[in-house]
Write a protein that holds these residues in place. Sequence first.
Motif, PDB file in Angstrom:
ATOM      1  N   LEU A   4       6.531  -7.473  -2.179  1.00 54.47           N
ATOM      2  CA  LEU A   4       6.307  -8.651  -3.175  1.00 54.47           C
ATOM      3  C   LEU A   4       6.995 -10.152  -2.694  1.00 54.47           C
ATOM      4  CD1 LEU A   4       6.170  -6.698  -6.687  1.00 54.47           C
ATOM      5  CD2 LEU A   4       4.105  -7.912  -5.178  1.00 54.47           C
ATOM      6  N   MET A   5       8.307  -9.577  -1.507  1.00 56.15           N
ATOM      7  CA  MET A   5       8.893 -11.171  -1.239  1.00 56.15           C
ATOM      8  C   MET A   5       7.503 -11.412  -0.550  1.00 56.15           C
ATOM      9  SD  MET A   5      12.908  -9.660  -0.487  1.00 56.15           S
ATOM     10  CE  MET A   5      13.308 -10.873   0.913  1.00 56.15           C
ATOM     11  N   THR A   6       7.321 -11.311   0.208  1.00 63.67           N
ATOM     12  CA  THR A   6       6.372 -11.510   1.270  1.00 63.67           C
ATOM     13  C   THR A   6       4.921 -11.989   1.076  1.00 63.67           C
ATOM     14  OG1 THR A   6       7.614  -9.851   3.140  1.00 63.67           O
ATOM     15  CG2 THR A   6       5.312 -11.365   3.638  1.00 63.67           C
ATOM     16  N   TYR A  33       0.657  -1.367  -0.136  1.00 61.38           N
ATOM     17  CA  TYR A  33       0.361   0.194  -0.128  1.00 61.38           C
ATOM     18  C   TYR A  33       0.523   1.322   0.541  1.00 61.38           C
ATOM     19  CZ  TYR A  33      -3.068   2.919   1.329  1.00 61.38           C
ATOM     20  OH  TYR A  33      -4.240   4.723   1.761  1.00 61.38           O
ATOM     21  N   LEU A  34       1.924   1.336   0.559  1.00 55.26           N
ATOM     22  CA  LEU A  34       3.207   2.243   1.177  1.00 55.26           C
ATOM     23  C   LEU A  34       3.063   2.547  -0.341  1.00 55.26           C
ATOM     24  CD1 LEU A  34       4.023   1.730   4.251  1.00 55.26           C
ATOM     25  CD2 LEU A  34       2.909   3.905   3.709  1.00 55.26           C
ATOM     26  N   TYR A  35       3.969   1.610  -1.050  1.00 58.33           N
ATOM     27  CA  TYR A  35       4.410   1.389  -2.250  1.00 58.33           C
ATOM     28  C   TYR A  35       3.105   2.279  -3.049  1.00 58.33           C
ATOM     29  CZ  TYR A  35       6.239   0.601  -7.195  1.00 58.33           C
ATOM     30  OH  TYR A  35       5.816   0.881  -8.804  1.00 58.33           O
ATOM     31  N   SER A  58      11.597   0.441  -2.502  1.00 54.86           N
ATOM     32  CA  SER A  58      12.170  -1.002  -1.790  1.00 54.86           C
ATOM     33  C   SER A  58      11.414  -0.906  -0.811  1.00 54.86           C
ATOM     34  CB  SER A  58      13.083  -0.102  -0.554  1.00 54.86           C
ATOM     35  OG  SER A  58      12.633   0.774  -0.120  1.00 54.86           O
ATOM     36  N   TYR A  59       9.626  -0.500  -0.754  1.00 55.17           N
ATOM     37  CA  TYR A  59       8.722  -1.170  -0.196  1.00 55.17           C
ATOM     38  C   TYR A  59       8.295  -2.317  -1.740  1.00 55.17           C
ATOM     39  CZ  TYR A  59       8.519   2.901   2.880  1.00 55.17           C
ATOM     40  OH  TYR A  59       9.094   4.557   3.474  1.00 55.17           O
TER      41      TYR A  59
END
Length: 276
Positions: A25-27, A10-12, A19-20
Motif C-alpha cells: 500500500l505504500m507503493t 496479491y500475496l497479502y 508486511s506485504y
Amino acid sequence: NAWLCLVLLYLYRKTGIESYRERGLMTAEALLDTQNPETGLRPNVISGAQLREMGRKRVSEQLEASLNPHFESIAHAAFIQAYLVTGERAYLDAALKGTLYMLRNRDKMRFMYSRTSGLSRFVLPLGFLARHDESGTIAKGLEETIDYLLARQHASGGIEEADNPDPDRFGQEDTGVFRHNGEGIADQLYTNNFLLMNAWEAWKATGSIKYYELYRKLAGYLCRIQIRSPEPRFHGGWMRAYDLRNGEYFGNNGDTGWGPYCMESGWTNAIVSAGL
C-alpha cells in the motif's frame, strides 16, 4: 513499481502477512499520488531528482502521460489489487479512468516490441474493470483486443509476433525478436507468457468461452514447448523465441538486452507457471 505493488498486495490477500499489505500500500499510494488526475495515466519514468524538485502533485500534473499498455495496464492492475485490499474507491476510479482514456485514444497508443506483446499485457485489468464500466466501453475493448490476438494465433496455439512499431531498432537496443509480419516467431518473454495468465483472468472475470479457448490452446502450446533436458538448469523452463514453422527454439541477435536463448526467470518462467 507497479508489478511490485500488484504482487505484494496479491500475496497479502493469499497469506494474510501484514508486511506485504503495508509495503504494497505504500507503493500503491505513491503510484496514485503520481497518476495524472485528468487521464488516469502516468509518465513512463519519474526520476528521483524530478520528484524531489517538483513533488508528487506537480509530477502527476505536468509530466507527459504514457499511452503504452506495456506499462499502464500493470499500474491499473496494481490499483485493482489496492482496491480489493482497502475498498478505497480512488484506486478503482484511477484504473477505470486510465483504461477508458487508452481505449478512447487507441490511435495514440505506443508499443515497444510489437502490438501483440503490448495488447497481451493490456488484457490483464480489462476483465475486472469491465463489470464496473456502465458504458460497456471496456468490455467491448477487451473483446476487440482478444479478437486481434486470436487472429494471430498459430495452429499450434502460440501467438505469432506481429506489427513491430519500429523494425529499424532491430539489433540496436532492447527490442523484439522479429522485424516484419509473417516471420512465424513466437515470443515467450513479452507475449505468450503474459497472455496465458491474462487470458485466464479475462475468462474468470467474464465467463466468455472465447477467452477460455484462447487460454486452453495457448496453454497446450506452452506445455508442448517446455524444455526437457538432462541439464537441470534448463529442464522445465522456456526460452524466449520459438520458430512456429519449424517447431524449435529460434536464435538471432536482434535484441541487445534479452537474447533469444535466454531463460528469464521472473518474466518468462514464473509468469508461464503462474498462468498454468
